[in-house]
Design an enzyme around this catalytic site. Structure first.
Site, mmCIF file in Angstrom:
data_model
loop_
_atom_site.group_PDB
_atom_site.id
_atom_site.type_symbol
_atom_site.label_atom_id
_atom_site.label_comp_id
_atom_site.label_asym_id
_atom_site.label_seq_id
_atom_site.Cartn_x
_atom_site.Cartn_y
_atom_site.Cartn_z
ATOM 1 N N ARG A 181 0.835 -1.205 0.000
ATOM 2 C CA ARG A 181 0.000 0.000 0.000
ATOM 3 C C ARG A 181 0.878 1.267 0.000
ATOM 4 O O ARG A 181 0.547 2.250 -0.630
ATOM 5 C CB ARG A 181 -0.868 -0.019 1.271
ATOM 6 C CG ARG A 181 -2.099 0.846 1.226
ATOM 7 C CD ARG A 181 -2.828 0.880 2.579
ATOM 8 N NE ARG A 181 -2.894 -0.349 3.312
ATOM 9 C CZ ARG A 181 -3.867 -1.268 3.209
ATOM 10 N NH1 ARG A 181 -4.868 -1.066 2.386
ATOM 11 N NH2 ARG A 181 -3.835 -2.368 3.943
ATOM 12 N N TYR A 182 1.961 1.226 0.768
ATOM 13 C CA TYR A 182 2.883 2.359 0.866
ATOM 14 C C TYR A 182 4.192 1.957 0.179
ATOM 15 O O TYR A 182 4.559 0.790 0.191
ATOM 16 C CB TYR A 182 3.203 2.672 2.326
ATOM 17 C CG TYR A 182 2.008 2.919 3.208
ATOM 18 C CD1 TYR A 182 1.424 4.186 3.277
ATOM 19 C CD2 TYR A 182 1.474 1.905 3.988
ATOM 20 C CE1 TYR A 182 0.339 4.421 4.109
ATOM 21 C CE2 TYR A 182 0.390 2.132 4.819
ATOM 22 C CZ TYR A 182 -0.172 3.394 4.876
ATOM 23 O OH TYR A 182 -1.241 3.622 5.698
ATOM 24 N N ARG A 202 7.054 -0.187 2.397
ATOM 25 C CA ARG A 202 6.741 -1.328 3.262
ATOM 26 C C ARG A 202 5.628 -2.178 2.658
ATOM 27 O O ARG A 202 4.795 -1.672 1.908
ATOM 28 C CB ARG A 202 6.362 -0.876 4.661
ATOM 29 C CG ARG A 202 5.241 0.164 4.719
ATOM 30 C CD ARG A 202 5.411 0.995 5.997
ATOM 31 N NE ARG A 202 4.377 1.982 6.208
ATOM 32 C CZ ARG A 202 4.435 3.234 5.767
ATOM 33 N NH1 ARG A 202 5.457 3.631 5.009
ATOM 34 N NH2 ARG A 202 3.476 4.075 6.032
ATOM 35 N N CYS A 260 -5.532 -17.449 14.251
ATOM 36 C CA CYS A 260 -5.123 -16.648 15.410
ATOM 37 C C CYS A 260 -5.345 -17.492 16.666
ATOM 38 O O CYS A 260 -6.108 -18.463 16.642
ATOM 39 C CB CYS A 260 -5.988 -15.393 15.526
ATOM 40 S SG CYS A 260 -5.942 -14.359 14.048
ATOM 41 N N CYS A 307 -11.001 -11.949 17.615
ATOM 42 C CA CYS A 307 -11.550 -10.726 18.190
ATOM 43 C C CYS A 307 -12.851 -10.409 17.464
ATOM 44 O O CYS A 307 -12.908 -10.465 16.229
ATOM 45 C CB CYS A 307 -10.546 -9.592 18.015
ATOM 46 S SG CYS A 307 -8.878 -10.080 18.521
ATOM 47 N N CYS A 313 -12.637 -7.799 14.624
ATOM 48 C CA CYS A 313 -11.494 -7.934 13.708
ATOM 49 C C CYS A 313 -11.797 -7.346 12.329
ATOM 50 O O CYS A 313 -12.805 -7.663 11.713
ATOM 51 C CB CYS A 313 -11.124 -9.399 13.564
ATOM 52 S SG CYS A 313 -9.795 -9.654 12.375
ATOM 53 N N ARG A 333 -10.189 -8.054 9.701
ATOM 54 C CA ARG A 333 -10.005 -9.098 8.679
ATOM 55 C C ARG A 333 -10.867 -10.306 9.011
ATOM 56 O O ARG A 333 -10.528 -11.435 8.678
ATOM 57 C CB ARG A 333 -8.532 -9.504 8.581
ATOM 58 C CG ARG A 333 -7.637 -8.406 8.093
ATOM 59 C CD ARG A 333 -6.368 -8.922 7.389
ATOM 60 N NE ARG A 333 -5.598 -7.785 6.935
ATOM 61 C CZ ARG A 333 -4.508 -7.313 7.545
ATOM 62 N NH1 ARG A 333 -4.023 -7.924 8.606
ATOM 63 N NH2 ARG A 333 -3.878 -6.263 7.068
ATOM 64 N N ASP A 387 -12.652 -0.195 12.504
ATOM 65 C CA ASP A 387 -12.885 -0.279 11.058
ATOM 66 C C ASP A 387 -14.319 -0.709 10.771
ATOM 67 O O ASP A 387 -14.998 -1.304 11.619
ATOM 68 C CB ASP A 387 -11.902 -1.279 10.438
ATOM 69 C CG ASP A 387 -10.475 -0.769 10.515
ATOM 70 O OD1 ASP A 387 -10.252 0.387 10.104
ATOM 71 O OD2 ASP A 387 -9.600 -1.511 11.006
ATOM 72 N N ASP A 429 -7.951 3.958 9.390
ATOM 73 C CA ASP A 429 -7.629 3.370 8.092
ATOM 74 C C ASP A 429 -8.729 3.792 7.128
ATOM 75 O O ASP A 429 -9.902 3.435 7.318
ATOM 76 C CB ASP A 429 -7.574 1.840 8.201
ATOM 77 C CG ASP A 429 -6.151 1.361 8.389
ATOM 78 O OD1 ASP A 429 -5.356 1.513 7.439
ATOM 79 O OD2 ASP A 429 -5.841 0.851 9.478
ATOM 80 N N LYS A 475 -3.552 4.838 6.330
ATOM 81 C CA LYS A 475 -3.888 5.330 7.675
ATOM 82 C C LYS A 475 -3.660 6.827 7.751
ATOM 83 O O LYS A 475 -2.644 7.310 7.255
ATOM 84 C CB LYS A 475 -2.879 4.719 8.649
ATOM 85 C CG LYS A 475 -3.399 3.685 9.563
ATOM 86 C CD LYS A 475 -2.240 3.185 10.425
ATOM 87 C CE LYS A 475 -2.379 1.700 10.585
ATOM 88 N NZ LYS A 475 -2.138 0.988 9.353
HETATM 89 S S1 SF4 Z 1 -7.644 -8.612 15.341
HETATM 90 FE FE1 SF4 Z 1 -8.131 -10.239 13.839
HETATM 91 S S2 SF4 Z 1 -6.157 -10.854 13.014
HETATM 92 FE FE2 SF4 Z 1 -5.740 -9.775 14.950
HETATM 93 S S3 SF4 Z 1 -5.705 -11.386 16.552
HETATM 94 FE FE3 SF4 Z 1 -7.792 -10.560 16.488
HETATM 95 S S4 SF4 Z 1 -8.867 -11.968 15.082
HETATM 96 FE FE4 SF4 Z 1 -6.682 -12.262 14.708
#
Ligand code: SF4
Length: 365
Positions: free
Chosen positions: A96-97, A100, A109, A113, A116, A118, A279, A316, A323
């Site tokens: 994206r940048y 990096r 994971c 979360c 999340c 993603r 997000d 973001d 960002k």
């Molecule tokens: S935010 Fe998403 S990618 Fe990061 S640890 Fe939690 S579930 Fe996994």
């Protein structure tokens, strides 16, 4: 207080298990099963032990125990809220940048979360790890782009890989002359600190590049003695740590919680780095705050703790535009303040101090 005590290797993955352990209500089970069919669920023993099952507003439970609210997708929410796909030249890479890249090695994971960004891409049912051929293509892409100074390993959680595999990956990347920094984003030291073994730490250190760790935690209670020890082991081994947190309604959206979190990071030698605005991930509206509230919190934080404890409050931009800082603005042209001294407007500013009081700069002669 009702704490859940699981065997250390146990991870709860099914809504029925959450109900059986008192972490969710039996009446919610049908809805939670619908949520779990779409978004992965995992609660490690270390995280379960932090939850007060008697507190319906427990800030740790809010982050990890699924909710029927996740079944509601609001307008504007998007399966790829920060635009990873638009900047992915080869599988596993987001460029994206200029200087990096993100390198997404794994799709699993230790915990999942509920907010999340993603969430449509991570979890056992979503995708598999990169094939060896795709991995080689991704490394080739980095090698062919000399402007890439920093590689950010993310996912999923890279510390879910074995130390042996991580060591191979770190060596492959460090062997590329222009890759000077390898940054690893992880929640493992908090969610499953026992994974941060001596072998794991040895794998993270590599000749030819500097390793940085970005630890994801959102509430001071996540920094348990075990989590602090895991972080200290990495730092003592010479690996610097920064933090990243997400501003979450009912978790850390009050100044006392944010202050405690930032102080805890600094006490652990972890420099607060990012506080992300939530997000627009699907089914997460109940966990987001407003940007105005986030700015107010950042203003209050500056009034209470030193610069060491200040993260950058960032958004973001949807669509993959990167960002941007969205914290409060402290400096503005003086004419927008007084409006009466037109000739001085270009050279004089109003500046707000940590108490919220306004001053002119340069001061009145
Ligand atoms: S935010 Fe998403 S990618 Fe990061 S640890 Fe939690 S579930 Fe996994």
């Amino acid at each position: 207080m009702n704490r859940i005590d699981l065997k250390s290797a146990t991870t709860l993955r099914e809504p029925a298990e959450l109900v059986a352990h008192g972490l969710a209500a039996a009446a919610d089970l049908p809805d939670l099963q619908k949520v779990a069919a779409r978004y992965a669920v995992a609660v490690t023993a270390d995280i379960a032990a932090l939850i007060d099952a008697d507190d319906p507003d427990d800030p740790i439970a809010r982050q990890f125990i699924p909710s029927a609210d996740e079944l509601v997708t609001q307008p504007g929410e998007n399966a790829d809220p920060i635009g990873d796909h638009a900047h992915s030249p080869v599988a596993g890479i987001v460029h994206r940048y200029p200087d990096r890249v993100l390198f997404k090695l794994v799709h699993v994971c230790a915990v999942y979360c509920r907010f999340c960004f993603r969430r449509e891409m991570v979890g056992p049912g979503k995708a598999t790890a990169l094939s060896q051929a795709a991995y080689q293509d991704a490394v080739e892409y980095i090698r062919a782009h000399p402007e890439v100074w920093e590689v950010i390993l993310t996912g999923g959680d890279p510390l879910m890989l074995s130390p042996r595999r991580l060591a191979e990956i770190m060596a492959d990347l460090a062997a590329i002359d222009h890759v000077r920094i390898i940054r690893i984003h992880t929640r493992v030291p908090v969610a499953d600190p026992a994974r941060v073994s001596g072998e794991m730490i040895a794998a993270l250190k590599v000749k030819g590049a500097t390793t940085w760790i970005a630890l994801h935690a959102n509430h001071a209670r996540e920094l348990t003695d075990k989590a602090r020890a895991a972080c200290a082991d990495m730092i003592d081994a010479g690996i610097p740590l920064v933090s990243q947190s997400v501003l979450l309604r009912g978790v850390n959206d009050n100044v006392a919680a944010l202050e405690a979190l930032m102080r805890a990071f600094v006490e652990c030698r972890i420099k607060p780095y990012y506080l992300h605005h939530g997000d627009l991930a699907p089914g997460t509206a109940h966990l987001r705050t407003t940007i105005e509230h986030g700015q107010e919190l950042m203003r209050s934080l500056r009034g209470r703790v030193s610069g060491l404890c200040q993260p950058d409050y960032v958004l973001d931009i949807p669509g993959g535009h990167g960002k941007s800082p969205v914290g409060p603005v402290y400096l503005s042209p003086a004419n927008s303040f007084s409006g009466e001294r037109e000739q001085e407007a270009e050279t004089r500013y109003r500046i707000v101090d940590y108490c919220g009081d306004v001053h002119l700069y340069p001061p009145e002669p």
